[in-house]
Design an enzyme around this catalytic site. Sequence first.
Site, PDB file in Angstrom:
ATOM      1  N   GLU A 129      -5.426   3.977  -3.169  1.00 42.27           N
ATOM      2  CA  GLU A 129      -6.878   4.143  -3.038  1.00 42.27           C
ATOM      3  C   GLU A 129      -7.384   5.269  -3.927  1.00 42.27           C
ATOM      4  OE1 GLU A 129      -7.907   4.656   1.097  1.00 42.27           O
ATOM      5  OE2 GLU A 129      -6.931   2.771   1.688  1.00 42.27           O
ATOM      6  N   GLU A 157     -13.826  -2.762  -1.644  1.00 44.45           N
ATOM      7  CA  GLU A 157     -14.049  -2.961  -0.205  1.00 44.45           C
ATOM      8  C   GLU A 157     -15.459  -2.510   0.195  1.00 44.45           C
ATOM      9  OE1 GLU A 157     -10.854  -1.622   2.292  1.00 44.45           O
ATOM     10  OE2 GLU A 157     -12.025  -1.910   4.136  1.00 44.45           O
ATOM     11  N   ASP A 171       0.823  -1.210   0.000  1.00 45.32           N
ATOM     12  CA  ASP A 171       0.000   0.000   0.000  1.00 45.32           C
ATOM     13  C   ASP A 171       0.855   1.256   0.000  1.00 45.32           C
ATOM     14  OD1 ASP A 171      -2.694  -0.605  -0.129  1.00 45.32           O
ATOM     15  OD2 ASP A 171      -2.875  -0.950   2.028  1.00 45.32           O
TER      16      ASP A 171
HETATM   17  O1  KIV Z   1      -4.633  -2.160   4.280  1.00 50.09           O
HETATM   18  C1  KIV Z   1      -5.284  -3.193   4.063  1.00 50.09           C
HETATM   19  O2  KIV Z   1      -5.197  -4.189   4.799  1.00 50.09           O
HETATM   20  C2  KIV Z   1      -6.177  -3.214   2.914  1.00 50.09           C
HETATM   21  C3  KIV Z   1      -7.144  -4.352   2.806  1.00 50.09           C
HETATM   22  C4  KIV Z   1      -8.235  -4.189   3.777  1.00 50.09           C
HETATM   23  C5  KIV Z   1      -7.642  -4.540   1.432  1.00 50.09           C
HETATM   24  O3  KIV Z   1      -6.140  -2.344   2.101  1.00 50.09           O
END
Ligand code: KIV
Length: 272
Positions: A123, A190, A91
């Site tokens: 995102e 999500e 991420d």
């Molecule tokens: O940060 C995370 O764990 C996520 C998942 C919930 C998809 O983005």
Amino acid sequence: MSSAKKSYQRVTTHSLIQMKKDGEKIAMLTSYDFTFAGLVDGAGVDVILVGDSASNVIAGHETTLPITLDQMIYHASSVVRAAKRALVVVDLPFGAYQADSREALKSAIRIMKESGAHAVKLEGGIQVKPSIERILQAGIPVMGHLGLTPQSIYKFGTYTVRAKQEAEAAQLLADTKMLEELGCFGIVLEKIPANLAKQATQSVKIPIIGIGAGSQVDGQVLVLHDMLGMNKEFSPRFLRRYADLDKVIHNAVEQYTKDVKSRDFPNEKEQY
Ligand code: KIV
């Protein structure tokens, strides 16, 4: 559609697209450290997400907003050292890509270079289009994330189901198509209605991975600590617990403490 499972030496973004073509569901889980990532990888999961949920489950923050790029790189490099087969997706944390597309590219390059991960996730839809384009142009695979996007929690005000209203649902479908056209290799959806997730899944050739998005998607993702039952306060409807590690760990630590206090541990065989 066949349900036969091909064996992949190393899962790549291309294998994920092939899995969708073949009708093979994709299993994705989060991990944040070497030990858990080794267990998750060894058990055959296809994708390990180094999620910014580390901010909640590892650092104890209320939201995903405080985690930094340096902290994400630390988690990601530990996971990469353990993952022998799974694709490792990391991420981009809040603040690392929203300002402008140059900043986004710099952050993505740092993740790829310093952690050795295989792809990044970020995102948002149309509002982050320039950042996604720039990262993709540099040859870095990008996974999208639509629906409930936790980095926008203060805009949403609640963690409730998203896109129940027509306008938001239409925007989500448009963003899904846009992410595919830009060249993203997959999208996380999500906490949205199952019917909408099904529609989005059928509208694109890239895999859609759901969390709280029903069964008619190409794969599922859960936060590891939640599905292992280590986090009892978090109980959304979509969460299935596969273990009760909270209890197992509590009992083990309680027993150890008793054994130390009673002088039962260590015994003669446990010393030199
Ligand atoms: O940060 C995370 O764990 C996520 C998942 C919930 C998809 O983005």
